[in-house]
Design a protein around this motif. Sequence first.
Motif, short mmCIF file in Angstrom:
data_model
loop_
_atom_site.label_atom_id
_atom_site.label_comp_id
_atom_site.label_asym_id
_atom_site.label_seq_id
_atom_site.Cartn_x
_atom_site.Cartn_y
_atom_site.Cartn_z
N ASN A 297 0.78 -1.10 0.06
CA ASN A 297 -0.03 -0.07 -0.06
C ASN A 297 0.94 1.16 0.09
OD1 ASN A 297 -2.40 1.48 0.19
ND2 ASN A 297 -2.33 1.67 2.27
N TYR A 299 0.76 5.26 1.12
CA TYR A 299 0.17 6.65 1.84
C TYR A 299 1.13 7.59 2.05
CZ TYR A 299 2.40 5.31 6.34
OH TYR A 299 3.24 5.18 7.32
N ASP A 321 1.06 -4.85 1.99
CA ASP A 321 -0.48 -4.92 2.13
C ASP A 321 -0.64 -6.41 1.84
OD1 ASP A 321 -3.10 -4.22 2.02
OD2 ASP A 321 -2.73 -2.60 0.67
N GLY A 327 -10.47 -3.87 1.84
CA GLY A 327 -10.15 -2.46 1.47
C GLY A 327 -9.21 -2.45 0.35
N TYR B 238 -9.29 -0.31 -8.01
CA TYR B 238 -8.52 0.08 -7.09
C TYR B 238 -6.89 -0.07 -7.24
CZ TYR B 238 -6.83 1.55 -2.11
OH TYR B 238 -6.26 2.01 -1.21
N LYS B 240 -2.53 1.52 -6.62
CA LYS B 240 -1.60 2.25 -5.91
C LYS B 240 -0.28 2.74 -6.81
CE LYS B 240 -3.23 3.03 -2.01
NZ LYS B 240 -3.52 4.48 -1.57
N SER C 587 -2.31 3.26 8.13
CA SER C 587 -2.87 3.13 6.64
C SER C 587 -4.02 2.16 6.18
CB SER C 587 -2.02 3.42 5.43
OG SER C 587 -0.84 2.34 5.53
N ARG C 591 -8.05 2.42 5.97
CA ARG C 591 -8.33 2.05 4.87
C ARG C 591 -9.57 1.09 4.89
NH1 ARG C 591 -4.88 -1.52 1.09
NH2 ARG C 591 -5.65 -2.72 2.58
N GLU C 592 -9.52 0.14 5.74
CA GLU C 592 -10.32 -1.03 6.05
C GLU C 592 -11.76 -0.32 6.22
OE1 GLU C 592 -10.80 -4.85 4.75
OE2 GLU C 592 -9.15 -3.26 4.56
N PRO C 594 -12.82 3.29 6.92
CA PRO C 594 -12.44 4.91 7.12
C PRO C 594 -13.71 5.79 7.59
CG PRO C 594 -13.06 4.12 4.56
CD PRO C 594 -13.31 2.89 5.55
#
Lengths: 394, 278, 678
Positions: A297, A299, A321, A327, B238, B240, C587, C591-592, C594
């Motif tokens: 991930n 951020y 991640d 998510g 989604y 990144k 994070s 995210r899971e 929010p």
Amino acid sequence: MLYFLPEDLLNKLLINLQQKWQVFVPLLQTGGDILLEELPEKGKYREDCLNRLSPGSKAVNAQTIIPPKEVFFPQSEVMFKYSSDSQNPDQLKIDSLKDQAQKTNKPGPRLLFGIKPCDFHALKITDNFFKNGFEDFYYLNKSGNSMAIVFGCPTPPEPLSCFCSSTETGPMLNKNSGHKFDVQFIAEEDGYIVETGSEKGEKFISDNSAFFKEPSDMEPLEKRAELIKSNALKNIKLSVPFNSAVESMRNKDSGSAAGGAGSSEVENTKDLYKSIAGRCIYCGACLYVCPTCTCFNVYDNSSLRCGTSAITGGERVRVWDGCVFSGYTREASGHNPRAKADMRAARRYEHKLKYDVPVYGRSSCVGCGRCLTACPVDTGMSVFIRGITENNEK
Amino acid sequence: MKNEYIPHLAEIVSVRKETHDTKTYRLVFRDSGLAGSFDYKQGQFVQVSVLGVGEAPISITSSPSRKGFLELTLRAAGRVTSAICRLHTGDSVYIRGPYGNFFPFKELKGRDILFIAGGIGLAPVRSLINLVFDNRDAFGHITILYGAKTPQEICFKNELIKWEGIRDTSVFTTVDKPDGTWKGHTGVVTSLYDKANINSKNSTAVLCGPPVMIKFAAKELLQRGFCRPDIIVTLERYMKCGIGKCGHCNIGGLYVCTDGPVFTWDQVVRFPENEHVF
Amino acid sequence: MARTLTTCIYCGCGCGLYLESDGSRIISTVPSRNHPVSRGSLCVKGWNSFEFINSRERLTEPLIRRNGKLVSATWEQAVGLIAEKFLSYKNRYGSDSLAFLTSAKATNEENYLMMKLARAVFGTNNIDHCARLCHASTVAGLAATMGSGAMTNSVDDFDKADCFLVTGSDTTGQHPLIGSRIIKSVLDRKAKLLLFDPRKIRLSKYAHLHAQIRGGTDAAWINGLMHVIIRDGLAADKYISERTEGYEDLAKVVKRYPPEYVEEVTGVPESILVEAAHIYAETEKAMIVFAMGITQHTTGVNNVKSLANLAMLTAHAGFPAAGVNPLRGQNNVQGACDVGGLPSVYSGYQKAGDPAVRSKFKKAWGVDFLPDKTGLTVTEIFAHACMGNIKGIYIVGENPALSDPDLNHLKKCLKNTDFLVVQDLFLTETAQYADVVLPASSFAEKDGTFTSTERRVQRIRKAMEPAASSVPDWKIVCSIAKAAGYNGMEYNDPSEIMDEIASVTPIYGGITYSRLDPFGLQWPCPDKEHPGTPYLHKGKFTRGKGLFLPVEYIPSVEQPDDDYPFLMTTGRTYWHFHTGTMTRRTSVLDREIPENFVELNPEDAKTLDVKTGSMVCVTSRRGSIEVKAKVTDRVSAGSVFIPFHFKESAANLLTIREVDPEAKIPEFKVCAVKIEKV
């Protein structure tokens, strides 16, 4: 070629290697666990580390809790930093990359000393992954010119959850089995038989020739090495029908549109995913500890002006991640293509046993067993493989 | 070694409001070298950063045939897109890319093209539409079917009118929920199929929109004789990194960011989770 | 890449993990395989517990409020101001105009020093912490019945028990590594899980039976179980006569709770109640497991006493894998209680009202005066601040502006406090009201000990230097004591503080740092040779004989009515911890989940015409929030659930301030609300 390193020269060799390499070794930790650490450059702390060296201590034949991928792909790392523009404080800009690189880059290529054959196979896969297509700067920056000194496993490490003979990734590397490696250490009573498998490996020996004895008579050394290797294979405690699992995954399409849907085999597999999802507590451990899992991930970690939400600077960070989290695939709209727990459970197994096979020419499961060891509800690859192959027999 | 993760400063030179929550930004790279060399293809996307907030993949909506700038259309949906939507002309964002594969172009020459888009899904498709119109003679009949939730949520209003005026082109717009002023068609986008008299012969369909729209639009195209390879979709997922590393957009063995975002329906039906992708 | 073995900062499981430092940041978390609780595993929060440490939102310097704004200050200025203000209040209004909130997130050493600061330096027993809001009822209820307010078993016992009676604990969410052991025991060892919970939780799926009780009716169904046990001759007569007293009183009371009546009150069908009673009573190794669903009621102490009665009635206390097990929510809430962060007791639960105890501490601390009057609790401290009786409050590592009930009232209290000091990692919702804010170091930046839910006292170890100008809490507390003129609080190292704790605290008597490597000791550990205690009440109860204290069912204070027709309950999710100061700065966790949500039964959703994702307005008599609906059968019709992690729509704006008369714990679990579509 085969060489011999006496036990009492091991630490001296490591110190010598530090001239050229940043040396990473498995060290015994306060809690009796084994983890990779960088050998300090000097001082009392280095002495302490050498005393805690895991391969040196014959009593300890344990696995590092985290696989060596972390040396090139740490759990979290800063990608770049940003700060307020000096001319325009409301505008953030990326800091000079040169300055950032100087601060973070340590000299010397990395040497992974004392990693297990299964992890060595995994590194080949992650090297390949981060090199293919777009190059991953952060991984390759650290892995460039690195080398691994593999320590064959005479007996499987505790706890007994690994199954490398099934995945053909251990317990020792074998040129005859097509394993390509540079250097392998095979522990004996009073030292190590050192086997080279490449020119790079030979160069390693010649660069450190003061430590390695070239035997006057190669034959007994060869015989001893063969004997240890065959014993190691006999010592394997856990074996699973890995190849038939891979075969059955390859032939199966869990999608409904293409082939096989509705068959009892596919339904059984779905049930298996459901039962795994039914136990899973979403800790992510199986992915974090997997030597070939590479998801991350990204951020922004920002500092704020005191008491306000105005950002004054920060850093972009990447952190491990995993596909078990909902998510992980949820889109901004809220739509989630992998909303169901069993689909997320399936993802890991299908990725390792099915989709990676054509990419790497083998499954990306190397049989280290860490997923089972780290799972709080005792699920892991070997459990899945048994499940799916038993299903097929039904 | 190039660090593909480092984005580049780009300035917002104009902002056009499409709907209450959707805007189209025109961007120019600050670095003149980059401004000259940045080259992209129809259907590709870029990773857009607002430092301190994060990064998000956004499709390029401008046509590669129109040089010197980049246009992105986005809706304030997540954290990053909301942050971008608060920016004005003269502000900056960071951009890297372009990434992903792209819509076929040469392969479509001589064929009829049916564009089907819903909501902001018109943005990535618009890149190809304008490229096709900039090479109008090379293509057969062009049909554009566009659906929005309400009349207020129609994007690219002026362009839809402009496209309608181009020769051998039909444009149909529909809304789910009309208001008092709406005089056009009402209903889901598939309800335009008869009106538009769509025909699968020598024709390629290009789809982009919400998952549920794509699902039904494609299903009905198949019923009307389109074969799977002639249905092309562009997907959102989604992600990144945009470069096949972070893993988020992985479907089966494919990465939406590098193997996509443009897929044929033939590929889509082989996705392991295809029943859930849409 | 140096690794440091330490203890997880999240829940009371007390998992052992390694932090890895690169010199300036903590870059990874790794579970210890040898640790008796973590055993190579962690939950998702544990795996990501390094991230908030590196947050750029960490406080970097002390702040002092000047002209209404918090501005940077030096440590000398900040500490000097605190000492000056507190001394002046003490002189002018008396010691009891001051109050101290210590922290279940801080170490034992720090909590001990906080009580020493409050009692020895400033002369007040007004010291409390968030245990008041979680297990105050447990400490009171179990101390009265058994003599010790802690978990009687060990975490390892979860691998051995054959029956779990779980109530008011979302174990897989809040104590994941204990929850996972329950899952394994049920699926792999065929242990029986009896679940009494108003909500469908993750454990429901493994439960042998799930009694979906009406919120706030716990004493009724527990009495009902005991009624059936006595009626059907399942009581452990020999154990009762040998090891307990007060049985006749109990029998009299529970006689009034026949299953038909219990069904009417609690909604638990008679057959379920009878079956549960039989399974629990007839299984030798049966553990009761409970948490906030039992304690956070105006009848919290009664509920706990009732569970203790149940265990004693069936000989399920004082053995391995059979006992009464409150799961402590914070990493060190057990320890903060153990070392005296409470208004009525010193460390080791030695009563502040006992002159002998006070004289021992006077001698140890070198002071002439120690207060005898029981101090104020968390809830009382704020009420008194509102009335103007409390002038200065020093809050360490707590965030009442999000965690306490009836936040509108609480915020009024904070505003009304003359001088508020907040010490934390971040500028929390509470810190925003402070006059002085002190930047504390995180668990990765200091040494100390935490005591886990299984009474395991274990080390945390410094993995890197304190971030920016932050300072470990123990050093800050010492510097305030010194600035206030007290010289008895100078230590070179937290181990010296532990030595002092051991010298004055019988249950910690045998604890020294050298004995805590690698994985700690379980108290009671009275002397240096004692190996620690895996389970309590072996042979006899801590108080001598176990005392049956029968209780009657008393309804919750605020019941749904025509104006506020829904029963609202609050709690947590797996992904977030408490007020989110740490998890919402991580994070993957943020995210899971929010944003906040309200769980709404499909039946109610239909009536209200809302779907998952629709915004609704939830209103109680005390406040109102807007939040997204999540339609699910996890809650039964007429009930709603809202987690309290989210500052954007704080569930505690709605909750009620009413408290248990004995433990003073607020009724977080039941209040009445109405819901409107936005």
